[in-house]
Motif scaffolding. Structure first.
Motif, short mmCIF file in Angstrom:
data_model
loop_
_atom_site.label_atom_id
_atom_site.label_comp_id
_atom_site.label_asym_id
_atom_site.label_seq_id
_atom_site.Cartn_x
_atom_site.Cartn_y
_atom_site.Cartn_z
N SER A 87 0.84 -1.20 0.00
CA SER A 87 0.00 0.00 0.00
C SER A 87 0.88 1.25 0.00
CB SER A 87 -0.92 0.01 1.22
OG SER A 87 -0.17 0.03 2.42
N ASN A 88 0.25 2.37 -0.32
CA ASN A 88 0.90 3.69 -0.30
C ASN A 88 2.16 3.72 -1.16
OD1 ASN A 88 -1.04 4.56 1.65
ND2 ASN A 88 0.20 3.61 3.27
N ALA A 89 2.18 2.97 -2.24
CA ALA A 89 3.34 3.00 -3.12
C ALA A 89 3.38 4.32 -3.88
CB ALA A 89 3.28 1.84 -4.10
N ARG A 90 4.56 4.92 -3.88
CA ARG A 90 4.73 6.20 -4.57
C ARG A 90 6.06 6.19 -5.30
NH1 ARG A 90 6.92 11.39 -3.87
NH2 ARG A 90 5.66 13.02 -4.86
N GLY A 91 6.04 6.47 -6.57
CA GLY A 91 7.26 6.48 -7.35
C GLY A 91 7.46 7.81 -8.06
N THR A 92 8.70 8.26 -8.09
CA THR A 92 9.06 9.47 -8.84
C THR A 92 10.34 9.19 -9.62
OG1 THR A 92 10.31 10.36 -6.96
CG2 THR A 92 8.01 11.06 -7.19
N ARG A 93 10.52 9.90 -10.71
CA ARG A 93 11.73 9.70 -11.49
C ARG A 93 12.89 10.51 -10.90
NH1 ARG A 93 7.44 9.24 -14.77
NH2 ARG A 93 7.39 7.21 -15.84
N TRP A 150 1.64 -1.44 -11.70
CA TRP A 150 1.88 -0.85 -10.38
C TRP A 150 3.01 0.17 -10.44
CZ3 TRP A 150 5.03 -1.45 -5.72
CH2 TRP A 150 6.25 -2.09 -5.92
N THR A 151 3.05 1.05 -9.46
CA THR A 151 4.00 2.17 -9.45
C THR A 151 5.46 1.72 -9.43
OG1 THR A 151 2.35 3.51 -8.28
CG2 THR A 151 4.61 4.29 -8.23
N GLY A 152 5.73 0.61 -8.79
CA GLY A 152 7.10 0.13 -8.67
C GLY A 152 7.50 -0.88 -9.72
N ARG A 153 6.83 -0.87 -10.86
CA ARG A 153 7.04 -1.90 -11.89
C ARG A 153 8.46 -1.92 -12.44
NH1 ARG A 153 3.81 2.15 -13.52
NH2 ARG A 153 4.41 3.44 -15.31
N TYR A 154 9.17 -0.79 -12.37
CA TYR A 154 10.55 -0.78 -12.88
C TYR A 154 11.52 -1.49 -11.92
CZ TYR A 154 8.42 2.94 -15.66
OH TYR A 154 7.58 3.66 -16.48
N HIS A 155 11.09 -1.71 -10.68
CA HIS A 155 11.91 -2.44 -9.71
C HIS A 155 11.59 -3.94 -9.71
CE1 HIS A 155 13.80 0.98 -7.57
NE2 HIS A 155 12.73 1.63 -8.01
N GLY A 156 10.41 -4.30 -10.11
CA GLY A 156 10.07 -5.71 -10.14
C GLY A 156 8.59 -5.94 -10.40
N ILE A 157 8.29 -6.99 -11.16
CA ILE A 157 6.91 -7.42 -11.37
C ILE A 157 6.74 -8.84 -10.85
CG2 ILE A 157 5.11 -7.93 -13.06
CD1 ILE A 157 6.31 -5.72 -14.84
N LYS A 410 5.52 -4.75 10.22
CA LYS A 410 5.28 -3.92 9.04
C LYS A 410 6.62 -3.54 8.42
CE LYS A 410 0.92 -1.95 10.66
NZ LYS A 410 0.19 -0.71 11.02
N ALA A 411 6.66 -3.54 7.11
CA ALA A 411 7.90 -3.25 6.38
C ALA A 411 7.71 -2.03 5.50
CB ALA A 411 8.30 -4.45 5.53
N LYS A 412 8.82 -1.34 5.28
CA LYS A 412 8.82 -0.17 4.41
C LYS A 412 9.93 -0.29 3.37
CE LYS A 412 6.83 3.24 7.60
NZ LYS A 412 5.69 3.60 6.73
N ILE A 413 9.66 0.25 2.21
CA ILE A 413 10.67 0.34 1.15
C ILE A 413 10.92 1.81 0.86
CG2 ILE A 413 10.94 0.10 -1.36
CD1 ILE A 413 9.82 -2.67 -1.15
N ASP A 414 12.18 2.16 0.72
CA ASP A 414 12.55 3.54 0.37
C ASP A 414 13.81 3.47 -0.49
OD1 ASP A 414 12.66 6.26 0.17
OD2 ASP A 414 13.42 6.60 2.19
N PHE A 425 17.36 4.46 -13.56
CA PHE A 425 16.20 4.43 -14.45
C PHE A 425 15.05 3.59 -13.89
CE2 PHE A 425 19.74 5.41 -17.32
CZ PHE A 425 19.28 6.61 -17.86
N ARG A 426 15.16 3.15 -12.64
CA ARG A 426 14.04 2.46 -12.01
C ARG A 426 13.16 3.42 -11.23
NH1 ARG A 426 17.47 -2.74 -9.63
NH2 ARG A 426 18.23 -3.46 -11.64
N GLY A 427 13.69 4.59 -10.93
CA GLY A 427 12.92 5.59 -10.21
C GLY A 427 13.02 5.46 -8.70
N ASN A 428 12.68 6.54 -7.99
CA ASN A 428 12.56 6.49 -6.54
C ASN A 428 11.28 5.75 -6.18
OD1 ASN A 428 14.83 8.34 -6.31
ND2 ASN A 428 13.39 9.95 -6.94
N LEU A 429 11.32 4.96 -5.11
CA LEU A 429 10.13 4.19 -4.75
C LEU A 429 10.02 4.09 -3.24
CD1 LEU A 429 7.74 2.32 -5.51
CD2 LEU A 429 9.35 0.41 -5.40
N SER A 430 8.83 4.39 -2.74
CA SER A 430 8.50 4.15 -1.33
C SER A 430 7.20 3.36 -1.29
CB SER A 430 8.36 5.46 -0.55
OG SER A 430 7.30 6.25 -1.09
N ALA A 431 7.08 2.46 -0.31
CA ALA A 431 5.88 1.64 -0.19
C ALA A 431 5.83 1.01 1.19
CB ALA A 431 5.85 0.55 -1.26
#
Length: 448
Positions: A87-93, A150-157, A410-414, A425-431
């Motif tokens: 949840s709360n996945a947010r990606g920016t370039r 999904w927003t983090g698709r450049y990091h993994g599907i 609970k886990a977080k990704i940043d 080129f995968r972008g910044n990602l938080s989730a």
């Protein structure tokens, strides 16, 4: 049915199901402890000292053979039902590409995949001092799956790892109270990974007037390999009903060979050449494990047990995929995992001559640090609560059932992308991740 056909059918069934089954990680990292229903009921407390008292102890300590009288065939089916909600996945370039928002699903839901993990065991008594064993198990595995949008698709599907381990074992009773044992591991590993590729950002970084995120593609790699390792163990029984065990499971080194393919590559000569499908290779080393276990019967009806396990996860520094295509640079994901511990306490109560009840709790430390947590394995510390029961159906047949509920922190990704590191080129990602796992295991033991 003859003894020979019984053993043959058991092992054939285990092998067929293991090859077909996707494997979710039930323990920390990508370790699968779910190889015994009798052990499941105590959260695998005492497993290294074979508190289960059956051939499934071979997975945890080859010297478990020393506790077995006569011959046994054991089949186990463990259903693993993970829930891992993103949840709360947010990606920016990357800032150098304008820092625009990566559009996509921010709440992709449950990424875990249910599976059935089979295992099979044989124990054969050559003499009171010499015993032979065979275990067919699936000790390592994972499977996570995200929607392609999904927003983090450049990091993994998609991420999946499957292993099948064939381990012949021999034990020798060195002294009346001491058994030593060793065995080989013949291990098959198969992996598949996929992720989206932001060709728009790649072109924009070279000066092409195109918007980042406007040309997505998908890349996939898969490969497999056979590797060889070993196991060793010792079981000490200073008094009847009291056992201590120690075991070692070696690392198995794999060089997975396979192929890559890319879809949606723009019709640019440089990209077409760089992202052409080609053979790939990836080196993977499963961690080695040292385990300690204790089992003690307080009375003829009540036993307590404990286990501690150290796993050398620090072998997993990075996930690197090398391409035969000389124009394609390696795909790298930094992992930098830490060594971890698993601790378990359990008890068993013999209700009567036929029925045994079990209970256990455990703490399962994650090897993944906050800095290097990725969407492929968003792992965190876990806490186990387990119950189980065993019933002697006939003189030769026993059934066991075990259930565990595993709570995960609970886990977080940043993750940060500056266009120069492994996340370029995968972008910044938080989730955010919230997970739990339910495991139910069934087992049948036949003595002959």
């Amino acid at each position: 049915m003859s003894k020979g056909s019984l053993k043959g059918n058991l092992l054939a069934a285990v092998a067929v199901v293991a090859i077909a089954a996707p494997l979710p990680a039930g323990a920390a990292g990508y370790l699968l402890k779910e190889q015994s229903a009798s052990g499941q009921g105590t959260s695998f407390a005492g497993a290294t000292a074979n508190g289960m008292g059956d051939a499934t102890g071979l997975f945890f300590n080859p010297a478990a053979l020393g506790t077995i009288e006569g011959n046994q065939a054991v089949g186990v089916l463990s259903g693993v039902f993970p829930t891992s909600k993103t949840s709360n996945a947010r990606g920016t370039r990357a800032t150098r590409l304008g820092g625009s928002t990566i559009q996509g699903t921010s709440d992709p839901g449950d990424i875990g995949m249910d599976a059935v993990i089979p295992s099979g065991y044989l124990a054969y008594t050559v003499s009171p001092d010499v015993k032979l064993g065979l275990a067919i198990t699936a000790p390592w595995g994972l499977s996570t799956d995200y929607p392609e949008s999904w927003t983090g698709r450049y990091h993994g599907i998609h991420s999946s790892l499957l292993t099948i381990n064939i381990s012949p074992t021999v034990s020798y009773r060195l002294m009346p109270d001491l058994t030593i044992a060793g065995g080989l591991q013949f291990q098959y590993a198969k992996a598949r990974l996929s992720q989206a590729v932001d060709f728009g950002s790649i072109l924009a970084a070279t000066g092409v007037p195109i918007a980042p995120g406007s040309r997505d593609g998908v890349g996939e790699v898969k490969g497999d390999d056979w590797g060889v390792g070993f196991t060793a163990g010792m079981l000490y029984e200073p008094a009847k009903g009291t056992r201590f065990g120690v075991s070692y499971r070696s690392s198995v080194f794999h060089e997975l060979d396979g192929d890559s393919k890319f879809e949606g590559v723009p019709a640019t000569p440089a990209l077409q050449a760089s992202f052409a499908g080609s053979p790939v290779r990836a080196k993977v080393a499963t961690p080695d494990i040292i385990s300690f276990g204790a089992y003690h019967e307080l009375t003829s009806s009540f036993a307590v047990m404990a286990d501690a396990q150290w796993t050398n996860w620090s072998r997993f520094k990075e996930l690197r995929i090398r391409y035969r295509n000389p124009l394609r640079t390696d795909t790298v994901t930094d992992e930098n995992w830490d060594d971890s511990w698993f601790f378990a306490l359990g008890a068993a109560y013999k209700w009567n001559e036929k029925l045994t009840l079990r209970f256990g709790v455990a703490y399962d430390q994650t090897p993944v640090s906050d800095q290097y947590r990725t969407p492929r394995i968003p792992d965190e510390d876990r806490y186990w609560v387990s119950i189980g029961a065993g019933y002697q159906v006939t003189d030769n047949i026993r059934t066991d059932i075990g259930y565990s509920h595993i709570f995960a922190n609970k886990a977080k990704i940043d993750l940060r992308d500056n266009l120069t590191g492994s996340d370029a080129f995968r972008g910044n990602l938080s989730a955010d991740y919230k997970a739990h796992v339910d495991v139910i295991a069934l087992q049948t033991r036949i003595t002959f």
